[in-house]
Design an enzyme around this catalytic site. Structure first.
Site, PDB file in Angstrom:
ATOM      1  N   GLY A  95       0.819  -1.179   0.078  1.00 34.92           N
ATOM      2  CA  GLY A  95       0.339  -0.216   0.234  1.00 34.92           C
ATOM      3  C   GLY A  95       0.702   1.392  -0.424  1.00 34.92           C
ATOM      4  O   GLY A  95       0.003   2.379   0.348  1.00 34.92           O
ATOM      5  N   GLN A  96       2.200   0.931  -0.546  1.00 40.38           N
ATOM      6  CA  GLN A  96       2.829   2.057  -0.424  1.00 40.38           C
ATOM      7  C   GLN A  96       3.005   3.150  -2.093  1.00 40.38           C
ATOM      8  O   GLN A  96       2.514   2.617  -2.218  1.00 40.38           O
ATOM      9  CB  GLN A  96       4.438   2.015  -0.492  1.00 40.38           C
ATOM     10  CG  GLN A  96       5.511   3.077  -0.053  1.00 40.38           C
ATOM     11  CD  GLN A  96       6.708   2.886   0.068  1.00 40.38           C
ATOM     12  OE1 GLN A  96       7.628   1.490  -0.247  1.00 40.38           O
ATOM     13  NE2 GLN A  96       7.528   3.712  -0.080  1.00 40.38           N
ATOM     14  N   HIS A 102       9.137   6.356   5.032  1.00 42.44           N
ATOM     15  CA  HIS A 102       8.569   7.121   5.543  1.00 42.44           C
ATOM     16  C   HIS A 102       7.659   5.841   6.943  1.00 42.44           C
ATOM     17  O   HIS A 102       6.909   5.096   6.822  1.00 42.44           O
ATOM     18  CB  HIS A 102       7.377   7.953   4.826  1.00 42.44           C
ATOM     19  CG  HIS A 102       6.416   7.749   4.115  1.00 42.44           C
ATOM     20  ND1 HIS A 102       6.483   7.317   3.290  1.00 42.44           N
ATOM     21  CD2 HIS A 102       4.893   7.238   4.369  1.00 42.44           C
ATOM     22  CE1 HIS A 102       5.339   6.750   2.618  1.00 42.44           C
ATOM     23  NE2 HIS A 102       4.292   6.810   3.314  1.00 42.44           N
TER      24      HIS A 102
HETATM   25  P1  5GP Z   1       1.863   5.805   2.097  1.00 50.28           P
HETATM   26  O1  5GP Z   1       0.877   5.015   1.097  1.00 50.28           O
HETATM   27  O2  5GP Z   1       3.017   5.851   0.456  1.00 50.28           O
HETATM   28  O3  5GP Z   1       2.382   4.525   3.189  1.00 50.28           O
HETATM   29  O4  5GP Z   1       1.185   7.577   2.339  1.00 50.28           O
HETATM   30  C1  5GP Z   1       2.117   8.268   1.247  1.00 50.28           C
HETATM   31  C2  5GP Z   1       0.763   9.305   2.684  1.00 50.28           C
HETATM   32  O5  5GP Z   1       1.370  10.455   2.454  1.00 50.28           O
HETATM   33  C3  5GP Z   1      -0.386   9.314   2.515  1.00 50.28           C
HETATM   34  O6  5GP Z   1      -0.861   8.900   3.542  1.00 50.28           O
HETATM   35  C4  5GP Z   1      -1.200  10.636   1.647  1.00 50.28           C
HETATM   36  O7  5GP Z   1      -1.921  11.069   2.162  1.00 50.28           O
HETATM   37  C5  5GP Z   1      -0.229  11.439   2.180  1.00 50.28           C
HETATM   38  N1  5GP Z   1       1.133  12.399   1.457  1.00 50.28           N
HETATM   39  C6  5GP Z   1       0.918  12.091   0.160  1.00 50.28           C
HETATM   40  N2  5GP Z   1       1.666  13.092  -0.852  1.00 50.28           N
HETATM   41  C7  5GP Z   1       1.922  14.696   0.687  1.00 50.28           C
HETATM   42  C8  5GP Z   1       2.350  16.160   0.468  1.00 50.28           C
HETATM   43  O8  5GP Z   1       2.414  15.910  -0.265  1.00 50.28           O
HETATM   44  N3  5GP Z   1       2.226  16.549   1.840  1.00 50.28           N
HETATM   45  C9  5GP Z   1       1.672  15.818   3.111  1.00 50.28           C
HETATM   46  N4  5GP Z   1       1.712  16.544   3.971  1.00 50.28           N
HETATM   47  N5  5GP Z   1       0.751  14.858   3.007  1.00 50.28           N
HETATM   48  C10 5GP Z   1       1.495  13.952   1.645  1.00 50.28           C
END
Ligand code: 5GP
Length: 122
Positions: A95-96, A102
């Site tokens: 789900g990344q 991060h």
């Molecule tokens: P992943 O699904 O990759 O583990 O999580 C990525 C997270 O980054 C998501 O929860 C999404 O809402 C957040 N996100 C994506 N783009 C941005 C951004 O430009 N700024 C911030 N603050 N969060 C972001």
């Protein structure tokens, strides 16, 4: 990866709206699309890992410091008593979405979600 928005945050080329913590190694900021009342993302500033897949034994201290920072933020925000969730999504099936390592800190409400859920391939 250099194009990733989190890489730009790490390098100071762009600033997230709400920074919760910053030092020379880590940056913590609010998720733009929160999945809980508190949804903070913690990223390394000086280590460009696409995901945990690229992690080496040299990164164990860094990962520990990310988890410890999440714990300190959770303590500060009063999340410890009722509990919270720390999540790292890894790759497509994990789900990344953002290809820059991060750690999610989620809290402030009872969290739902069966971690064993999966979608069957057609
Ligand atoms: P992943 O699904 O990759 O583990 O999580 C990525 C997270 O980054 C998501 O929860 C999404 O809402 C957040 N996100 C994506 N783009 C941005 C951004 O430009 N700024 C911030 N603050 N969060 C972001």
């Amino acid at each position: 990866m250099e194009d990733s928005i989190f890489y730009k945050f790490a390098k100071g080329e762009l600033k997230p709206d709400k920074i919760r913590f910053e030092d020379d190694k880590l940056l913590a900021f609010d998720d733009i699309n929160p999945n809980a009342p508190t949804h903070i993302l913690i990223i390394p500033k000086n280590r460009n890992l696409r995901s945990i897949v690229q992690m080496t034994s040299e990164d164990t201290k860094l990962l520990g410091s990310m988890i410890y920072r999440a714990k300190l933020l959770a303590d500060e925000l009063g999340l410890a008593e009722n509990g919270y969730r720390l999540t790292i999504n890894v790759g497509k099936w994990g789900g990344q979405v953002v290809p820059y390592l991060h750690l999610h800190l989620l809290g402030g409400a009872q969290l739902s979600g069966d971690l064993s859920q999966f979608t069957k391939a057609e």
